[in-house]
Design a protein around this motif. Structure first.
Motif, short mmCIF file in Angstrom:
data_model
loop_
_atom_site.label_atom_id
_atom_site.label_comp_id
_atom_site.label_asym_id
_atom_site.label_seq_id
_atom_site.Cartn_x
_atom_site.Cartn_y
_atom_site.Cartn_z
N ARG A 26 0.85 -1.18 0.00
CA ARG A 26 0.00 0.00 0.00
C ARG A 26 0.89 1.23 0.00
N GLY A 27 0.47 2.19 -0.70
CA GLY A 27 1.23 3.43 -0.71
C GLY A 27 2.49 3.34 -1.53
N ASP A 28 2.74 2.20 -2.14
CA ASP A 28 3.94 2.06 -2.95
C ASP A 28 3.64 1.12 -4.09
N LYS A 29 3.49 1.67 -5.24
CA LYS A 29 3.12 0.85 -6.39
C LYS A 29 4.31 0.56 -7.29
N LYS A 30 5.47 1.06 -6.89
CA LYS A 30 6.64 0.84 -7.74
C LYS A 30 7.10 -0.61 -7.60
N GLY A 31 7.46 -1.24 -8.72
CA GLY A 31 8.01 -2.58 -8.65
C GLY A 31 9.42 -2.54 -8.13
N VAL A 32 9.85 -3.65 -7.56
CA VAL A 32 11.21 -3.73 -7.05
C VAL A 32 11.95 -4.77 -7.85
N TYR A 464 -5.15 10.68 6.72
CA TYR A 464 -4.19 10.96 5.64
C TYR A 464 -4.87 10.75 4.28
N ASP A 465 -5.59 9.62 4.18
CA ASP A 465 -6.28 9.32 2.93
C ASP A 465 -7.42 10.31 2.68
N ARG A 466 -8.13 10.65 3.77
CA ARG A 466 -9.26 11.58 3.61
C ARG A 466 -8.77 12.93 3.08
N LEU A 467 -7.60 13.35 3.60
CA LEU A 467 -7.05 14.63 3.16
C LEU A 467 -6.39 14.54 1.79
N GLY A 468 -6.27 13.31 1.31
CA GLY A 468 -5.67 13.10 -0.02
C GLY A 468 -4.21 13.54 -0.05
N ARG A 469 -3.49 13.25 1.04
CA ARG A 469 -2.13 13.76 1.15
C ARG A 469 -1.16 13.12 0.15
N ASP A 470 -1.52 11.95 -0.34
CA ASP A 470 -0.63 11.33 -1.35
C ASP A 470 -0.52 12.22 -2.58
N GLY A 471 -1.68 12.84 -2.96
CA GLY A 471 -1.66 13.66 -4.16
C GLY A 471 -1.61 15.15 -3.87
N ASP A 473 -0.30 17.58 -1.25
CA ASP A 473 0.49 17.94 -0.06
C ASP A 473 1.19 19.26 -0.37
N VAL A 474 0.55 20.34 0.04
CA VAL A 474 1.04 21.67 -0.31
C VAL A 474 2.45 21.91 0.26
N VAL A 475 2.62 21.50 1.50
CA VAL A 475 3.92 21.76 2.16
C VAL A 475 5.04 20.99 1.46
N ALA A 476 4.73 19.73 1.10
CA ALA A 476 5.75 18.93 0.41
C ALA A 476 6.09 19.57 -0.93
N ALA A 477 5.07 20.11 -1.60
CA ALA A 477 5.31 20.74 -2.90
C ALA A 477 6.18 21.99 -2.73
N MET A 478 5.90 22.77 -1.69
CA MET A 478 6.70 23.98 -1.46
C MET A 478 8.13 23.60 -1.07
N ASP A 479 8.23 22.53 -0.31
CA ASP A 479 9.57 22.06 0.10
C ASP A 479 10.37 21.62 -1.12
N ALA A 480 9.69 20.92 -2.03
CA ALA A 480 10.38 20.45 -3.24
C ALA A 480 10.80 21.62 -4.12
N GLU A 481 10.00 22.67 -4.06
CA GLU A 481 10.26 23.84 -4.89
C GLU A 481 11.38 24.72 -4.30
#
Lengths: 542, 344
Positions: A26-32, A464-471, A473-481
């Protein structure tokens, strides 16, 4: 004979985890993708016999150590310790849950390979070289389990038994650490000349402290130094201990016993494992042991004994296990729920439970303050403290170890969900007066700490899911920027405005919850960095 | 049984009985009477040797040897009905000759030696006796178990265990000069450094260690020789049912008759046949023999000339580096030719 064979069967020669899933659930769909194995030419000294299942050079194929640990797990669970409990549950598909009893308890039948925490977690602790507390009533196999860990680390049973430190009310620092040699004590002109006869257990890679809550407070402080800093000190003489796994046992995990366990010592415990009761349906197995005079700890197969080099290598392999971004974000979100305490201070940075604790104010007074938040939904109200850096590091380390044990290259959501309660068991101080525990079916969490922490994590993940933080996340976006080099004054101003606008949005109507507190502080941090840059930019332009 | 052994068994009676009972539960083959004989005839002398070296280590040694012997018996390798005749005797002799190492790390020593002896048998090599006796002869020079193991790798390579060639080279580089010279059976100490010696040996699979250790190596005269004849008719214990053809595929010789495909590895001390990976054969094309040139019955390679009239009617030839493999239309053998240093 048939029964003996069934009970004391040999270690599993077939793969213990034949088809480990390669991706997190869950939360990780990337193959290994596993790295391709290279040809490994057999050594002259490798063959049908294994001395700790290693070559003479101490080398073994990648993945073999995890398999070896799984073999050790299954040998213990099938042969040595009667622990027919599978409380670390995994599902490969939809699991089955049947509601039983007046309390409408869910009885789950997991569809994936599940494990007994009482055996698995001490094994992971052996490889991670952390501090494990085994709690439970007398005769539940706590000391026996710790003994087995010592034997698995390559020590003889005799050495492990001799090295156990039995907590008792008269235990002195000298009993624990060692004595100055009388001859050197008499002849010494200075402290440097005093020679100490250090206790042998200090030099071992597995350290067992039986009934640690019966050790007097002063001796506990000496033990704390060894546990925390890995050295012992008497008469200004220092003994550096090797890295090792600790096993402490206690009949009462609430800190009771002959002496109250000092908080710093409790804080050093990385993981807490409960010794569950004896299932009377397995009485026949006990009878066979008595009749056959077999003591499992005396017959540990050499194939599952780990050398020091193997433990070191396995530890390195565990550190290589990855934690996907999506899983890490859930940990961030969960951990952010607990430190915030709005009524604790006027200044934003000090609105923490730590402030309340240091002030000595009764938490009940704080609980009584009306903040306008939903007191059932606010997870932070359920604890009287937040999570320390040490606790979070331990969560990450054990989650990696569990994923590695299961043959995964990345930590999955389920690994995290399963390991968290055991690591945070002694870290969270529950607030039993929280309204959450008064809601239907939640009173049980006052006594069931494992279930409570797992529920906390589930609730945090739902939010977390209700807030849709996976898609979103304003703070994460600002941090990345965030980047200062080459930004123009106009860019900086735009970013500052964006931060201020976001804070304004939050301030409009939403109540302030724990995770938002950390988000706000992060935005303040970014705002400050941009502001400083703007000042510098102006001064350099003028 | 010696008093030392009897006393040690008595001290750990419950433990040992428990281990045997556990082993019995998993392995029907275990015969208490046979294990008693092993304890008396194989383990007891070793416990005595350990007692002479360090009396305090007796219990630890017995415990380790007990486990190893039990495992060997359980796998059908030890005892009068063991799959490898004489294994117990050789195992005991080598361990007994190194008492200091036996008491230092009995479990590692005992299991490693047993594994090595099994490897000889597994590789179809019957030089386990020679390996044991060589290491026993060298025993006084070893100061650690690692030195003994490294010397063991070198001796195993010299006795024809081909996959020990690279491990032996690494062992030469690790060992003191005196020990690797003895393990390589050099008449005199090496005149060159270990790394030079290894580089020469690695470069030429047919070079004798004594020649590689010679200071005048570069000035020694070489000539083309028939260095090995291998293969043979399967009916007489060989490999092929009909005369094979040989080719070089991905840096390895591959020989085939109408039924068998085998990859050949060989050096001065031994050779082995393996089943090649089918994929590698599919993508192979016949390899040119490079600088090797035939002219009538004469073979030329980098200025050297050899006369091999018996190979003039060859059915196939392939070359890899300084080695040429040749087959004949009426022989089940593969003939290997290579430059070799002339005897001075």
């Amino acid at each position: 004979m048939g029964l003996i064979k069934r009970l004391f069967g040999r270690i599993s020669e077939s793969p213990t985890n034949p088809t480990p899933p390669k991706t997190a659930s869950r939360g990780d769909k990337k193959g290994v993708v596993r790295p391709k194995k290279t040809l490994d030419v057999a050594d002259l000294y490798e063959g049908p016999l294994t001395e700790g299942a290693t070559s003479v050079d101490g080398s073994s194929a990648s993945g073999a150590l995890a398999e070896k640990l799984r073999q050790a797990y299954f040998w213990i669970i099938n042969t040595a310790v009667i622990s027919p409990f599978y409380d670390i549950e995994y599902d490969d598909g939809p699991g089955q849950a049947i509601t039983i009893g007046d309390q409408k308890s869910a009885f789950r039948l997991p569809t994936g390979q599940s494990y007994s925490s009482f055996i698995l977690l001490p094994l992971l602790n052996l490889i991670l070289r952390r501090r494990c507390l085994l709690v439970g009533g007398p005769g539940r196999g706590k000391t026996a389990s710790a003994l087995l860990m010592g034997v698995l680390a390559g020590y003889s049973l005799k050495d492990v038994k001799r090295a156990i430190q039995h907590g008792q009310p008269q235990m002195t620092i000298a009993d624990l650490l060692g004595n100055p040699l009388p001859s050197s004590l008499m002849g010494a002109a200075s402290m440097d000349e005093v020679k100490i006869s250090w206790r042998k257990w200090l030099g071992m890679r597995v350290k067992i402290i039986d009934e640690y809550n019966r050790i007097p407070t002063r001796t506990q402080s000496a033990l704390l130094t060894v546990m925390a800093d890995n050295y012992a000190e008497i008469y200004d003489q220092i003994y550096e201990c090797p890295e090792g796994a600790w096993y402490l046992t206690a009949n009462d995990d609430a800190g009771g016993g002959t002496y109250q366990v000092i908080e710093a010592l409790r804080d050093r415990i990385d993981i807490v494992v409960k010794a569950l009761h004896f299932n009377s349906r397995f009485l026949k197995e006990l009878l066979i042991r008595i009749e056959s005079e077999i003591r499992p700890e005396e017959v540990v197969p050499a194939e599952i004994v780990f050398s020091e080099a193997e433990i070191n290598r396995a530890h390195k392999e565990i550190l290589q296990v990855g934690i996907p971004e999506a899983v890490l974000k859930r940990i961030e979100f969960f951990a952010g729920q607990f430190e915030f305490c709005e009524p604790a201070a006027e200044q934003f940075e000090y609105k923490t439970k730590d402030t309340v604790k240091l002030s000595g104010i009764d938490f009940a007074q704080i609980d009584a303050c009306e903040t306008g938040k939903d007191k059932i939904k606010d997870l932070g109200l359920q604890t009287r403290n937040g999570l320390s850096v040490r606790a979070l590091m331990t969560v990450l380390a054990f989650a990696k170890a569990l994923a590695w044990f299961r043959g995964h290259e990345e930590v999955g959501f389920d690994d995290l969900r399963q390991i968290m309660p055991f690591v945070l068991h002694d870290k969270f101080v529950q607030n039993p007066d929280a309204p959450f525990f008064e809601t239907a079916g939640c009173g049980v969490y006052r006594s069931d700490k494992i279930g409570w922490i797992r529920r906390l994590f589930d609730l945090a993940c739902s939010e977390y899911d209700r807030l849709g933080r996976d898609g979103d996340d304003v703070v994460a976006a600002m941090d990345a920027e965030f980047r200062l080099e080459g930004l123009s004054e106009a860019d900086v101003r735009a970013r500052l405005a964006k931060i201020e606008r976001q804070i304004g949005e939050w301030a409009k109507g939403r109540k302030l919850y724990g995770h938002m507190y950390d988000d706000l502080l992060k935005l303040k941090y970014l705002h400050q960095r941009y502001t400083n840059y703007l000042t510098w930019l102006r001064s350099s332009q003028s | 049984m010696s008093t030392v052994m009897a006393a040690a068994l008595r001290r750990g009676r419950d433990r040992y009985n428990s281990r045997f009972a556990y082993a019995m539960a998993g392995q029907k083959m275990l015969d208490p009477a046979v294990f008693e004989v092993i304890l008396r005839e194989t383990i007891a002398p070793l416990v005595e040797a350990a007692h002479s070296a360090r009396p305090a280590a007796v219990d630890h040694v017995l415990e380790s040897l007990f486990d190893v012997a039990l495992a060997l018996l359980g796998k059908g390798l030890l005892g009068p009905y063991g799959r490898i005749p004489g294994l117990g005797e050789r195992w005991r002799m080598l361990l007994e000759s190194c008492p200091a190492m036996l008491v230092a790390d009995p479990g590692r020593f005992a299991s490693a030696v047993a594994n090595a002896l099994c490897r000889f048998e597994g590789a179809g090599n019957h030089h386990g006796d020679a390996w044991t006796s060589t290491l026993m002869r060298l025993a006084p020079v070893f100061s650690s178990l690692d030195e003994l193991f490294d010397a063991g790798r070198i001796v195993a390579w010299r006795l024809g265990i081909l996959d020990q060639r690279e491990p032996a080279f690494r062992a030469i580089e690790r060992l003191p000069g005196q020990i690797f010279a003895k393990a390589l059976e050099l008449d005199k100490p090496s005149m060159v450094t270990a790394s030079v010696l290894v580089a020469r040996l690695r470069n030429d699979p047919w070079l004798a260690p004594a020649d590689a250790a010679d200071q005048d190596f570069d000035r020694r005269e070489k000539r083309l020789c028939l260095v090995r004849i291998i293969g043979g008719f399967r009916g007489f214990g060989g490999v092929f049912v009909s005369p094979p053809m040989v080719d070089a595929v991905d840096g390895a010789f591959v020989a085939t008759d109408r039924e068998t495909v085998r990859e050949l590895s060989a050096d001065r001390f031994g050779h082995s046949w393996r089943r090649p990976v089918p994929e590698s054969l599919k993508r192979s094309d016949p390899q040119p023999t490079g600088p090797w040139k035939w002219k009538a019955g004469e073979l030329k390679w980098e200025g050297l000339v050899g006369s091999f009239p018996e190979l003039a009617e060859r059915s196939s030839a392939a070359a890899i580096g300084s080695t040429m493999a040749v087959t004949l239309p009426h022989s089940h053998n593969v003939y290997l030719l290579a430059p070799s240093i002339s005897k001075s």
